[in-house]
Write a protein that holds these residues in place. Structure first.
Motif, PDB file in Angstrom:
ATOM      1  N   THR A   1       3.001  24.365  -4.806  1.00 44.21           N
ATOM      2  CA  THR A   1       4.068  25.319  -5.125  1.00 44.21           C
ATOM      3  C   THR A   1       3.566  26.668  -5.627  1.00 44.21           C
TER       4      THR A   1
ATOM      5  N   THR B   1       5.624  29.904  -5.107  1.00 43.14           N
ATOM      6  CA  THR B   1       6.994  29.549  -4.743  1.00 43.14           C
ATOM      7  C   THR B   1       7.874  29.608  -5.987  1.00 43.14           C
TER       8      THR B   1
ATOM      9  N   ASN C   1      11.405  29.963  -5.602  1.00 43.88           N
ATOM     10  CA  ASN C   1      12.755  29.655  -5.145  1.00 43.88           C
ATOM     11  C   ASN C   1      12.968  28.144  -5.187  1.00 43.88           C
TER      12      ASN C   1
ATOM     13  N   ALA D   1      13.611  26.148  -1.848  1.00 47.15           N
ATOM     14  CA  ALA D   1      12.493  25.750  -0.984  1.00 47.15           C
ATOM     15  C   ALA D   1      11.913  24.417  -1.430  1.00 47.15           C
TER      16      ALA D   1
ATOM     17  N   THR E   1       2.365  21.546  -9.326  1.00 45.85           N
ATOM     18  CA  THR E   1       2.639  22.840  -9.943  1.00 45.85           C
ATOM     19  C   THR E   1       1.610  23.091 -11.047  1.00 45.85           C
TER      20      THR E   1
ATOM     21  N   ASN F   1       6.409  28.853 -12.282  1.00 48.61           N
ATOM     22  CA  ASN F   1       7.562  28.430 -11.479  1.00 48.61           C
ATOM     23  C   ASN F   1       8.086  27.048 -11.853  1.00 48.61           C
TER      24      ASN F   1
ATOM     25  N   ARG G   1       1.127  24.307   0.985  1.00 51.79           N
ATOM     26  CA  ARG G   1       2.256  25.134   0.563  1.00 51.79           C
ATOM     27  C   ARG G   1       3.089  25.526   1.771  1.00 51.79           C
ATOM     28  N   SER G   2       4.395  25.500   1.626  1.00 55.20           N
ATOM     29  CA  SER G   2       5.277  26.028   2.665  1.00 55.20           C
ATOM     30  C   SER G   2       6.684  26.150   2.101  1.00 55.20           C
ATOM     31  N   THR G   3       7.413  27.139   2.605  1.00 58.54           N
ATOM     32  CA  THR G   3       8.817  27.297   2.224  1.00 58.54           C
ATOM     33  C   THR G   3       9.719  27.184   3.450  1.00 58.54           C
TER      34      THR G   3
END
Length: 366
Positions: free
Chosen positions: A21, A24, A26, A29, A43, A49, A293-295
């Motif tokens: 994360t 990130t 949001n 996501a 995290t 975050n 990681r990806s959203t």
């Protein structure tokens, strides 16, 4: 979801694909990942975050017992000591970076703050985020980053000149074992958090073999996990072997930097997939955990599919091609030159502390 098992700390198992994360903020996501079947969230207090992770977990309705949540603490030295280089200056000033409870020797407070932000009563895994214990180590180990934007970008931001000057003038070696007392204190803090039930398992991040061996001189509890940059160009084979011997699970990160590599792209083209998926599958077949990681929902789905051999399987030839790429190349942190301050006696085989042996370190003395 397949798991990686480990025997340290009485044994356990970690979902083999997790969601990284970093960057990130949001919660939607992260929630999307949970809806797609992710049950492992990675995290750190540094990421700024953990409130977003909290929101996503709460909104998902997933039972706490069905989730694996990793957090990391103890990133910053107590005294940064040196002028802040360009890229780190941005990190420290963008609102997500510096938090005093994320300093060395404050790991216990970092864990408690993380749990407060996450809305949890315990974390499945708490890691010492970094072995770096002085400002000069932190800034110097960051030097692989100066070339990530290309030579023009590196020169424009002044990073290349700054980093090379620091390395050649100050970092031979980084230290003379002065970080030992901080790593000792960091681990003792996590041991106490485990004993208090705030961390189910504890581990380390970005630790080389020398740092893991150093722990023999002070750790009551063997790390359950070592999380570090690990990919075909940086395979850390000595670390892998040592962790296997000690029953320590390995979590690898660092994939996006390699997607343009010709050999990796060739393997990806052969299987009609992406270089990203090839690297994840390479780790998977070697029994490591990955935290990509990806959203984007499509990428989230694809990342989970690497656990399915019917969707993607690297044959012996593929693995040999990827294994042959190793060149010990770091894209994130370079810590191999740290002097741990511990040496093995040739006569007794026991580890000894340089300069007078171990001494008890109270937090208010550090």
């Amino acid at each position: 979801m397949p798991y990686v098992e480990f025997s340290a700390q009485g044994g356990g198992k970690i979902p083999q694909i997790g969601l990284g994360t970093a960057g990130t903020f949001n919660s939607s996501a992260i929630l999307s990942a949970l809806k797609h079947g992710y049950r492992h969230i990675d995290t750190a207090l540094l990421y700024g975050n953990q409130y977003a992770v909290n929101d996503a977990i709460r909104e998902s309705g997933i039972k706490r017992a069905d989730l694996w949540v990793t957090t990391k603490v103890g990133f910053f030295p107590k005294n940064l000591m040196l002028p802040t280089p360009p890229l780190l200056k941005e990190l420290l000033e963008d609102g997500q970076g510096y938090e005093r409870r994320n300093e060395k020797t404050r790991e216990d407070r970092g864990v408690k703050l993380s749990l407060q932000q996450l809305g949890l009563t315990y974390a499945d895994l708490c890691l010492v985020h970094s072995p770096l214990s002085t400002g000069i180590e932190l800034w110097g180990s960051f030097y692989p980053h100066w070339g990530l934007g290309g030579e023009d970008t590196a020169e424009r931001i002044g990073w290349k000149t700054w980093a090379l000057n620091l390395i050649t003038r100050y970092l031979v070696p980084f230290t003379s074992g002065s970080g030992y007392k901080y790593r000792l204190a960091a681990w003792k803090n996590l041991e106490r958090m485990k004993e208090e039930g705030l961390c189910k398992y504890i581990g380390v991040s970005n630790y080389e073999v020398a740092m893991l061996k150093e722990m023999d001189s002070y750790a009551k509890i063997v790390p359950a996990v070592n999380q570090l940059e690990l990919h075909p160009l940086r395979q850390m084979q000595e670390v892998q072997s040592y962790c296997k011997e000690k029953g320590i699970a390995v979590i690898g990160y660092g994939t996006e930097m390699l997607i343009g590599h010709t050999a990796i792209r060739d393997v990806a083209d052969k299987h009609q997939t992406s270089p990203f998926q090839v690297i994840l599958r390479w780790r998977f077949q070697k029994g490591m955990v990955s935290i990509p990681r990806s959203t984007h929902w499509e990428h989230l789905r694809e990342n989970l599919l690497v656990t399915n051999a019917n969707k993607l399987h690297l044959d012996r030839g593929d693995m040999e091609v990827l294994d042959a790429l190793n060149e010990d190349r770091s894209f994130y942190w370079q810590t191999k030159n740290l002097d741990t301050g511990v040496q093995v006696s040739s006569t007794s085989g026991k580890k000894q502390r340089r300069r007078g042996g171990r001494q008890k370190q109270r937090e208010d003395e550090l």
